[in-house]
Design a protein around this motif. Structure first.
Motif, PDB file in Angstrom:
ATOM      1  N   GLY A 276      22.957  89.528  77.301  1.00  0.00           N
ATOM      2  CA  GLY A 276      21.893  90.386  76.588  1.00  0.00           C
ATOM      3  C   GLY A 276      21.102  91.366  77.320  1.00  0.00           C
ATOM      4  O   GLY A 276      21.071  92.692  77.243  1.00  0.00           O
ATOM      5  N   ALA A 277      20.579  90.875  78.374  1.00  0.00           N
ATOM      6  CA  ALA A 277      19.580  91.570  79.318  1.00  0.00           C
ATOM      7  C   ALA A 277      20.341  92.566  80.028  1.00  0.00           C
ATOM      8  O   ALA A 277      20.074  93.608  80.304  1.00  0.00           O
ATOM      9  N   ASN A 278      21.564  92.324  80.602  1.00  0.00           N
ATOM     10  CA  ASN A 278      22.264  92.790  81.401  1.00  0.00           C
ATOM     11  C   ASN A 278      22.654  93.976  80.508  1.00  0.00           C
ATOM     12  O   ASN A 278      22.635  95.233  81.060  1.00  0.00           O
ATOM     13  N   ASP A 279      23.277  93.899  79.339  1.00  0.00           N
ATOM     14  CA  ASP A 279      23.635  95.006  78.490  1.00  0.00           C
ATOM     15  C   ASP A 279      22.577  95.967  78.217  1.00  0.00           C
ATOM     16  O   ASP A 279      22.545  97.209  78.171  1.00  0.00           O
ATOM     17  N   GLY A 280      21.261  95.329  77.928  1.00  0.00           N
ATOM     18  CA  GLY A 280      20.211  96.060  77.647  1.00  0.00           C
ATOM     19  C   GLY A 280      19.769  97.113  78.816  1.00  0.00           C
ATOM     20  O   GLY A 280      19.588  98.170  78.415  1.00  0.00           O
ATOM     21  N   ILE A 281      19.481  96.467  79.602  1.00  0.00           N
ATOM     22  CA  ILE A 281      19.211  97.517  81.067  1.00  0.00           C
ATOM     23  C   ILE A 281      20.350  98.588  81.257  1.00  0.00           C
ATOM     24  O   ILE A 281      20.064  99.713  81.337  1.00  0.00           O
ATOM     25  N   VAL A 282      21.733  98.156  81.148  1.00  0.00           N
ATOM     26  CA  VAL A 282      22.806  98.885  81.939  1.00  0.00           C
ATOM     27  C   VAL A 282      22.696 100.099  80.706  1.00  0.00           C
ATOM     28  O   VAL A 282      22.919 101.323  81.127  1.00  0.00           O
TER      29      VAL A 282
ATOM     30  N   VAL B 294      17.211  99.258  69.534  1.00  0.00           N
ATOM     31  CA  VAL B 294      17.403  98.906  68.231  1.00  0.00           C
ATOM     32  C   VAL B 294      18.634  98.524  67.904  1.00  0.00           C
ATOM     33  O   VAL B 294      19.101  97.582  67.744  1.00  0.00           O
ATOM     34  N   ALA B 295      19.639  99.451  68.068  1.00  0.00           N
ATOM     35  CA  ALA B 295      20.917  99.495  67.764  1.00  0.00           C
ATOM     36  C   ALA B 295      21.676  98.360  68.568  1.00  0.00           C
ATOM     37  O   ALA B 295      22.306  97.685  68.234  1.00  0.00           O
ATOM     38  N   GLY B 296      21.398  98.304  69.993  1.00  0.00           N
ATOM     39  CA  GLY B 296      22.069  97.634  70.785  1.00  0.00           C
ATOM     40  C   GLY B 296      21.639  96.196  70.306  1.00  0.00           C
ATOM     41  O   GLY B 296      22.459  95.059  70.514  1.00  0.00           O
ATOM     42  N   ALA B 297      20.416  95.868  70.348  1.00  0.00           N
ATOM     43  CA  ALA B 297      19.876  94.487  69.976  1.00  0.00           C
ATOM     44  C   ALA B 297      20.485  93.925  68.784  1.00  0.00           C
ATOM     45  O   ALA B 297      20.953  93.027  68.676  1.00  0.00           O
ATOM     46  N   MET B 298      20.788  94.698  67.506  1.00  0.00           N
ATOM     47  CA  MET B 298      21.097  94.307  66.444  1.00  0.00           C
ATOM     48  C   MET B 298      22.686  94.125  66.457  1.00  0.00           C
ATOM     49  O   MET B 298      23.269  93.276  66.038  1.00  0.00           O
ATOM     50  N   SER B 299      23.283  95.108  67.332  1.00  0.00           N
ATOM     51  CA  SER B 299      24.643  94.842  67.437  1.00  0.00           C
ATOM     52  C   SER B 299      25.171  93.557  68.602  1.00  0.00           C
ATOM     53  O   SER B 299      26.216  92.720  68.171  1.00  0.00           O
ATOM     54  N   MET B 300      24.314  93.305  69.288  1.00  0.00           N
ATOM     55  CA  MET B 300      24.421  92.023  70.039  1.00  0.00           C
ATOM     56  C   MET B 300      24.337  90.827  69.138  1.00  0.00           C
ATOM     57  O   MET B 300      24.970  89.906  69.336  1.00  0.00           O
TER      58      MET B 300
ATOM     59  N   ALA C  54      14.605  92.919  75.552  1.00  0.00           N
ATOM     60  CA  ALA C  54      13.652  92.756  76.692  1.00  0.00           C
ATOM     61  C   ALA C  54      14.161  93.496  78.041  1.00  0.00           C
ATOM     62  O   ALA C  54      13.489  94.349  78.718  1.00  0.00           O
ATOM     63  N   GLY C  55      15.622  93.496  78.079  1.00  0.00           N
ATOM     64  CA  GLY C  55      16.108  94.204  79.270  1.00  0.00           C
ATOM     65  C   GLY C  55      16.239  95.682  79.117  1.00  0.00           C
ATOM     66  O   GLY C  55      15.715  96.695  79.772  1.00  0.00           O
ATOM     67  N   ALA C  56      16.426  96.169  77.761  1.00  0.00           N
ATOM     68  CA  ALA C  56      16.155  97.649  77.416  1.00  0.00           C
ATOM     69  C   ALA C  56      14.918  98.228  77.456  1.00  0.00           C
ATOM     70  O   ALA C  56      14.751  99.493  77.951  1.00  0.00           O
TER      71      ALA C  56
END
Length: 232
Positions: A23-29, A57-63, A158-160
């Protein structure tokens, strides 16, 4: 004088650790790539910020949704295996005992000792023994969909938030470069944290996350610069 031998294993962390690091990796990248791409295209700062927030927001919900569905499917398969094993122990206990004996013989025990071990363990908790030794199912490795979903969503957010926080601080044409460089540093730190938590080599973990992060950010920034389209 005997010395106390203490072992620290990380197997019980695998579920939440995998979801959190992913999750954190995807958020940052993903967020850094969005920001770099839109900034390279010459978008206004307000548009860049809105794009980053929407991506967070979209990424967190998707994850969260993806982890929940995926781990729930794993849990359904585990429940089916448990039900099947329970039924077989009730209807074919001797066959199941023989199956267990065969497993222990393959692990190096002679027939007599394998029989004694199988009998003793089945007297204690036959189902747990078969799930562990026949199917490889343990409480530490069991599916926890809610935990995985929450860990993924929280870690992605958190990553994003890291590259997103740079947008209002560094306005101007250099934003894409600043976000990309800082995000590679964030990824390297994440690689160190993940390696330490999982007991893995740090160098390989850091190289892996920074390399693919650089590829993703470079590709999106390149596309933004190529098209040079101002969004908004």
């Amino acid at each position: 004088m005997s010395r106390l031998h203490i072992e620290a294993h990380v197997v019980d962390r695998i579920g939440w650790l995998r979801a959190s690091i992913l999750g954190a990796n995807d958020g940052i990248v993903s967020t850094a790539s969005l920001i770099a791409g839109v900034a390279a295209a010459g978008a206004a700062q307000s548009t860049i910020l809105l794009t980053g927030v929407a991506g967070l927001v979209a990424g967190a919900m998707s994850m969260a949704a993806g982890e929940y569905v995926s781990v729930s499917s794993q849990g359904d398969a585990e429940k089916a295996d448990i039900a099947r094993e329970t039924r077989e122990l009730e209807t074919q206990p001797e066959f199941e005992r023989e199956e267990l004996i065969g497993i222990y013989e393959k692990r190096g025990l002679d027939r007599d000792l394998a029989e004694k071990v199988a009998t003793k363990l089945m007297e204690g908790n036959a189902l747990e023994t078969h799930l562990r030794d026949e199917l490889g199912l343990t409480s530490e490795m069991s599916a926890r969909p809610v935990q995985a979903a929450l860990a993924s969503a929280a870690s992605f957010a958190a990553g994003a938030a890291l590259p997103l926080a740079l947008v209002p601080v560094f306005p101007g044409p250099s934003l894409a470069w600043i976000v990309s460089g800082a995000s590679l540093l964030f990824l390297a730190i994440l690689g160190v944290v993940g390696a330490k938590a999982g007991g893995a080599p740090m160098g390989k973990a850091v190289a892996r996350v920074t390399f693919w992060g650089a590829v993703a950010m470079g590709a999106t920034a390149g596309i933004g610069a190529l098209f040079g389209t101002t969004v908004g």
